[in-house]
Design an enzyme around this catalytic site. Structure first.
Site, PDB file in Angstrom:
ATOM      1  N   TYR A 142      49.343  35.332  48.179  1.00 45.23           N
ATOM      2  CA  TYR A 142      49.742  35.315  46.772  1.00 45.23           C
ATOM      3  C   TYR A 142      51.228  35.005  46.582  1.00 45.23           C
ATOM      4  O   TYR A 142      51.676  34.689  45.489  1.00 45.23           O
ATOM      5  CB  TYR A 142      49.416  36.649  46.092  1.00 45.23           C
ATOM      6  N   LYS A 193      41.141  39.014  60.004  1.00 45.01           N
ATOM      7  CA  LYS A 193      40.241  37.912  60.360  1.00 45.01           C
ATOM      8  C   LYS A 193      40.873  37.269  61.595  1.00 45.01           C
ATOM      9  O   LYS A 193      41.166  36.061  61.632  1.00 45.01           O
ATOM     10  CB  LYS A 193      40.133  36.948  59.165  1.00 45.01           C
ATOM     11  N   ASP A 225      34.873  39.961  56.710  1.00 44.21           N
ATOM     12  CA  ASP A 225      33.505  39.705  56.240  1.00 44.21           C
ATOM     13  C   ASP A 225      32.599  40.885  56.581  1.00 44.21           C
ATOM     14  O   ASP A 225      31.780  41.331  55.766  1.00 44.21           O
ATOM     15  CB  ASP A 225      32.953  38.384  56.812  1.00 44.21           C
ATOM     16  N   ASP A 249      42.651  42.918  47.759  1.00 47.79           N
ATOM     17  CA  ASP A 249      42.317  42.681  46.355  1.00 47.79           C
ATOM     18  C   ASP A 249      40.801  42.697  46.188  1.00 47.79           C
ATOM     19  O   ASP A 249      40.241  43.364  45.311  1.00 47.79           O
ATOM     20  CB  ASP A 249      42.895  41.300  45.964  1.00 47.79           C
TER      21      ASP A 249
END
Ligand code: NAD
Length: 362
Positions: A142, A193, A225, A249
């Site tokens: 972001y 990840k 995931d 988020d």
């Protein structure tokens, strides 16, 4: 020492829910003798755009810097949706987080036993849920540079963002997670990840290194995931989850829904010295604004988080939390958490009932 609390209602239901949170602050001051001062009258978000053409006016930012904590309602609404990104109400929030260096976002997801029917998951899967998601808030995708859009040689548009973290950014959020886990069930799950992204590979390495200073806390790792799947499959396995900005988020919104209503969940965003901005996780709910339907509990529980994390008054925080529970025990419900055989009350009635319960705990 007098604690200075900047109260920023913002837009939509922000105004109504903040009125109830302010009643709680008044009781804490008058009945419990807390030395606190509320600073009011400053604008943020859409209200500030209307008055100054800027979602975060300089005077609001200065007041936030001078305060020990900020209590914020919500910003935004359809009126401002057509504006450019730089002047949208949400920019006011992002600006406050960035300017105040609020890098650690704490989002508890607690399912009150009284509301176990409100969750979309089966009771036996979520009963007893008490999870804390810690999201890095000022780095990652972001904020990473470069970002933007460009036109390729063939005339096609391309857009890009950058996922970037330095070791120190990862280390400081890791320390927040381990410290908080120490006061809970002493379990941290770091979400990344690392099998695909170099940035989160570094994230994992740093978490492992920081963990050496917290041998009493158990550390596990999970790919994002899988974490999304596990949150709805078996959420009770988690105590503290720590993750980067965008993963956090998304995961924290999923966790919020496990508890039934967005109107129940508070949050804290902290800087390196314990100063914080406290706010409900929900938005300005334009669909119910001004109708007395908003649930003020998320904002009142944000006051409790402020007592715990900035003012360092866990016993006082518990008084507020227990007052909320006792009102739920008494079957009072705002519309968002109403189920049959309970009494539906307005925003103001819910706030008054909590204040009465709080007074009786003195
Ligand atoms: P929202 O959270 O405002 O509302 C989602 C749904 O939940 C609505 O049906 C609303 O009525 C309900 N709801 C939310 N808070 C509630 C409460 N306290 N009590 C009862 N019901 C409640 O999300 P949205 O509709 O996607 O967004 C509305 C506006 O809020 C948008 O402008 C958005 O950008 C903004 N927003 C602001 C924040 C923030 O200030 N932190 C967060 C999210 C969205």
């Amino acid at each position: 020492m007098t604690f200075k609390i900047l109260v920023l209602p913002g837009d939509g239901i922000g105004v109504e829910i903040m009125a109830e949170a302010t009643k709680v602050l008044d009781v804490l001051r008058r009945d419990f003798g807390l030395d606190l001062e509320t600073i009011e009258g400053y604008l943020v978000g859409g209200a500030a755009i209307d008055a100054f053409g800027n979602p975060l006016p300089e005077e609001t930012l200065l007041a936030a810097r001078a305060a020990d904590a900020v209590l914020l309602g919500a910003v935004g609404g359809p009126k401002w949706e057509g504006l450019a990104y730089e002047v949208r109400p949400e920019r006011g929030l992002l600006g406050l987080r960035a300017e105040l260096g609020l890098f650690a976002n704490l989002r508890p997801a607690v399912l009150y036993p009284q509301l176990s029917d409100a969750s979309t998951l089966r009771k036996e899967v979520v009963a007893g849920l008490d999870l804390m998601i810690i999201r890095e808030l000022t780095g990652g995708l972001y904020f990473g540079q470069p970002r933007g859009r460009r036109t390729l040689a063939n005339g096609e548009q391309q857009a890009f963002n950058t996922l970037v973290y330095s070791e120190s950014e990862i280390e400081r959020i890791g320390r927040v997670a381990f410290e908080i886990a120490r006061k809970r069930k002493k379990k941290v799950c770091s979400v990344d990840k690392a099998n695909v992204l170099e940035c989160t590979e570094l994230w994992r390495e740093v978490m492992i290194r920081v963990h050496q200073d917290y041998p009493d806390v158990a550390l596990s790792h999970m790919y994002v995931d899988n974490a999304a799947m596990q949150l709805v499959r078996w959420p009770l396995q988690f105590d503290v989850m720590v993750t980067e900005n965008m993963f956090g988020d998304i995961l924290s919104d999923a966790a919020a829904m496990l508890t039934g209503s967005i109107g129940m969940l508070p949050s804290a965003s902290l800087d390196a010295h314990g100063k914080g901005m406290y706010e409900p996780i929900h938005g300005s709910a334009p669909d119910i604004a001004g109708k007395g339907l908003a649930n003020p509990i998320a904002t009142i529980l944000s006051v409790a988080m402020m007592l715990r994390y900035t003012l360092n008054m866990p016993a006082m925080a518990e008084h507020v939390e227990k007052s909320v529970e006792s009102v739920l025990d008494a079957d009072l419900r705002t519309r968002d958490i109403y189920t049959e055989n309970h009494r539906q009350v307005s925003t103001g009635e819910m706030g008054d009932a909590i204040v009465t319960a709080l007074r009786s705990r003195k």
